[in-house]
Scaffold this active site. Structure first.
Site, mmCIF file in Angstrom:
data_model
loop_
_atom_site.group_PDB
_atom_site.id
_atom_site.type_symbol
_atom_site.label_atom_id
_atom_site.label_comp_id
_atom_site.label_asym_id
_atom_site.label_seq_id
_atom_site.Cartn_x
_atom_site.Cartn_y
_atom_site.Cartn_z
ATOM 1 N N ILE A 166 -3.566 -6.708 14.665
ATOM 2 C CA ILE A 166 -2.503 -6.553 15.503
ATOM 3 C C ILE A 166 -3.110 -5.754 16.649
ATOM 4 O O ILE A 166 -2.806 -6.012 18.183
ATOM 5 C CB ILE A 166 -1.188 -6.020 15.158
ATOM 6 C CG1 ILE A 166 -0.766 -6.971 13.898
ATOM 7 C CG2 ILE A 166 -0.199 -6.134 16.129
ATOM 8 C CD1 ILE A 166 0.357 -6.580 12.974
ATOM 9 N N ASN A 197 0.659 -1.303 -0.049
ATOM 10 C CA ASN A 197 -0.042 -0.137 -0.030
ATOM 11 C C ASN A 197 0.884 1.136 0.107
ATOM 12 O O ASN A 197 1.910 1.136 -0.049
ATOM 13 C CB ASN A 197 -1.103 -0.139 1.241
ATOM 14 C CG ASN A 197 -0.324 -0.075 2.400
ATOM 15 O OD1 ASN A 197 0.432 0.957 2.792
ATOM 16 N ND2 ASN A 197 -0.422 -1.049 3.383
ATOM 17 N N LYS A 224 -14.700 2.076 15.069
ATOM 18 C CA LYS A 224 -13.392 1.187 15.065
ATOM 19 C C LYS A 224 -12.745 1.383 16.180
ATOM 20 O O LYS A 224 -12.191 0.391 16.781
ATOM 21 C CB LYS A 224 -12.185 1.975 14.041
ATOM 22 C CG LYS A 224 -11.369 0.879 13.341
ATOM 23 C CD LYS A 224 -10.468 1.799 11.931
ATOM 24 C CE LYS A 224 -11.182 1.172 10.823
ATOM 25 N NZ LYS A 224 -10.680 1.998 9.776
ATOM 26 N N ASP A 253 -4.901 -5.865 5.153
ATOM 27 C CA ASP A 253 -5.758 -6.637 5.976
ATOM 28 C C ASP A 253 -6.083 -7.998 5.298
ATOM 29 O O ASP A 253 -6.511 -8.811 6.146
ATOM 30 C CB ASP A 253 -7.319 -6.112 5.429
ATOM 31 C CG ASP A 253 -7.355 -4.638 6.283
ATOM 32 O OD1 ASP A 253 -6.922 -4.655 7.240
ATOM 33 O OD2 ASP A 253 -8.049 -3.890 5.448
ATOM 34 N N PHE A 286 -4.872 3.893 14.591
ATOM 35 C CA PHE A 286 -5.019 4.948 13.746
ATOM 36 C C PHE A 286 -6.087 4.427 12.782
ATOM 37 O O PHE A 286 -6.471 3.011 12.733
ATOM 38 C CB PHE A 286 -3.882 4.989 12.666
ATOM 39 C CG PHE A 286 -2.977 6.036 13.015
ATOM 40 C CD1 PHE A 286 -2.087 5.903 14.157
ATOM 41 C CD2 PHE A 286 -2.636 7.246 12.449
ATOM 42 C CE1 PHE A 286 -1.261 6.845 14.631
ATOM 43 C CE2 PHE A 286 -1.920 8.230 12.916
ATOM 44 C CZ PHE A 286 -1.051 7.977 14.053
HETATM 45 N N1 CTP Z 1 -4.327 -2.424 12.182
HETATM 46 C C1 CTP Z 1 -3.658 -3.461 12.724
HETATM 47 N N2 CTP Z 1 -3.623 -5.028 12.057
HETATM 48 C C2 CTP Z 1 -4.278 -4.878 10.909
HETATM 49 C C3 CTP Z 1 -5.082 -4.045 10.421
HETATM 50 C C4 CTP Z 1 -5.043 -2.884 11.025
HETATM 51 O O1 CTP Z 1 -3.054 -3.427 13.675
HETATM 52 N N3 CTP Z 1 -4.361 -6.208 10.318
HETATM 53 C C5 CTP Z 1 -4.421 -1.399 12.867
HETATM 54 C C6 CTP Z 1 -3.645 -0.276 12.091
HETATM 55 O O2 CTP Z 1 -2.341 0.031 12.565
HETATM 56 C C7 CTP Z 1 -4.479 1.079 12.759
HETATM 57 C C8 CTP Z 1 -6.010 0.341 12.921
HETATM 58 O O3 CTP Z 1 -5.504 -1.047 13.007
HETATM 59 O O4 CTP Z 1 -3.849 1.594 13.886
HETATM 60 C C9 CTP Z 1 -6.760 0.795 11.717
HETATM 61 O O5 CTP Z 1 -6.245 0.421 10.602
HETATM 62 P P1 CTP Z 1 -7.306 0.555 9.280
HETATM 63 O O6 CTP Z 1 -6.577 0.307 7.855
HETATM 64 O O7 CTP Z 1 -7.865 2.070 9.463
HETATM 65 O O8 CTP Z 1 -8.478 -0.103 9.680
HETATM 66 P P2 CTP Z 1 -8.956 -1.705 9.344
HETATM 67 O O9 CTP Z 1 -8.750 -2.511 10.413
HETATM 68 O O10 CTP Z 1 -7.992 -2.072 8.104
HETATM 69 O O11 CTP Z 1 -10.482 -1.421 8.769
HETATM 70 P P3 CTP Z 1 -11.114 -1.130 7.491
HETATM 71 O O12 CTP Z 1 -10.092 -1.522 6.300
HETATM 72 O O13 CTP Z 1 -12.435 -1.762 7.491
HETATM 73 O O14 CTP Z 1 -11.192 0.525 7.473
#
Ligand code: CTP
Length: 400
Positions: free
Chosen positions: A305, A208, A337, A276, A323
């Protein structure tokens, strides 16, 4: 507080000298005595009168000034402080320091001293990036000089990039930490940062646009506030900050393992843009074209995580900050969230392409806590980091 500490402040000739006035004011508020030296060029940007008024002491200007020499010789001046701060440190001043020149009061003091030295460079981006300046910086670092910044952003000269002097708050944090008085001294922080790369086969991966800049700035700000920082970073496009324990990872699964390994911690800041999903059945060999079938990729979900750590019963940090990267309904999605993931705070940002935030140098965030939302102005990522760390420090002082 830094009561009774003595700082010798050397002000170089750059537009950032106006920020140094604020540094003097803040140092005095903390009980520091500030003795100032200005180069000839510095006098073009701020007046000795304003420096003297803020510092409450006369300003030293010339090397061969009989009155000052009779009051305090320059050798004594260079040694009587607990710390020497050079702000702004111009390219010229740094070159003199790196080469041991002593042809004015500032450079002579810097050569004659045995006191720790901290410098805050400020210059045009091309001057900063010039190989000569970079050689001098490497030399100064090797000589044990602490270099603060510079930050990236819009510059007074109209250009853009690294070269802006760090903010007064960052200088104050670094000085506090130097004297062991950092607001987060004794606390351990784990910060995740950057993107993750999820392999398809040995040569291809899914990634990304995260640059890692915001996570970097947060790790640096926590370090400057005195925390010991474990910085778990995916393959970011910016090098990690100095003075933090760096753990480099590639995939979400690696990041999960590294974070678990880094616990326990008092503070967890999850700034990484974790993928994700990962590819189901990564191939050991490069996938070849066979002229007929176009390969299809299927995914499995990666562990979350942040949610795992925030919901952990055994090693949950006292403060867990996540975040939220959103492209629509930012506040609503971020608030959901926060609840879903079980973290204390969410730093929400709009990462729609038009905002230039993902991969850019600025950020415009909304802090979502149990008490509601706070919208912050659009700021350089370093300043967002400083504000966040100030809030973290405030949280710990309130819950102490
Ligand atoms: N995060 C994480 N582990 C993952 C996905 C996200 O630790 N597998 C953490 C990111 O570091 C961030 C937060 O979760 O602090 C939110 O990440 P974001 O990408 O905004 O959310 P998602 O959980 O991916 O939700 P969505 O894609 O549905 O917006």
């Amino acid at each position: 507080m830094l009561t009774n500490k003595r700082i010798l402040l050397i002000i170089g000739g750059g537009i950032a000298a106006y920020k140094t006035l604020e540094v003097i004011r803040r140092l005095r508020e903390q009980g520091v005595s500030v003795t100032s030296v200005m180069t000839k060029a510095a006098e073009q940007f701020v007046t000795p009168m304003s420096v003297a008024a803020l510092a409450g002491e006369t300003v030293h200007q010339a090397l061969f000034d009989l009155t000052s020499e009779a009051e305090m010789g320059h050798i004594q001046l260079s040694r009587s402080a607990d710390l020497i701060l050079v702000a702004p440190a111009t390219a010229d001043l740094m070159a003199k320091m790196a080469h041991g020149q002593a042809n004015d009061l500032a450079s002579t003091l810097l050569l004659a001293t045995d006191t720790p030295v901290m410098i805050a460079p400020a210059m045009n981006v091309r001057m900063w990036e010039h190989p000569a300046t970079q050689r001098n910086i490497a030399q100064l670092r090797g000589d044990g000089i602490r270099i603060l910044g510079p930050n990236s952003g819009d510059m007074a000269c109209g250009e853009f990039g690294p070269g802006r002097m760090v903010e007064p708050a960052e200088i104050l944090e670094a000085i506090s930490t130097h004297f062991g008085a950092g607001v987060l001294s004794g606390r351990h922080a784990v910060v995740t940062s950057g993107p993750t790369h999820e392999p398809i086969d040995p040569v291809r991966y899914i990634a990304n646009r995260s640059s890692g800049a915001q996570g970097n700035a947060i790790a640096a700000a926590l370090r400057d506030a005195g925390a010991s920082v474990t910085f778990v970073t995916g393959p970011a496009s910016v090098p990690p900050p100095e003075g933090v324990a760096v753990v480099r990872v590639e995939t979400a699964l690696d990041m999960e393992a590294a974070v678990k390994n880094a616990l326990p911690a008092d503070i967890g800041v999850f700034a990484a843009a974790v993928a994700d999903w990962r590819v189901d059945g990564t191939q050991d060999q490069k996938i070849k074209k066979d002229g007929e079938k176009i390969p299809s990729i299927s995914f499995v979900e990666n562990p979350d995580i942040l949610a795992e750590v925030a919901k952990s019963k055994v090693q949950r940090p006292a403060l867990v900050v996540g975040f939220a990267a959103e492209t629509q309904n930012v506040i609503e999605n971020a608030a959901k969230k926060r609840m879903r993931k079980g973290c204390d705070w969410i730093v929400a940002n709009d990462v729609s392409p038009g905002t230039g935030i993902m991969g850019g140098v600025e950020n415009s965030v909304i802090l979502v806590t149990e008490n509601g939302t706070e919208e912050w102005p659009r700021l350089p990522k370093q300043e967002v980091a400083i504000r966040l760390v100030e809030r973290i420090a405030q949280h710990f002082s309130e819950t102490a």
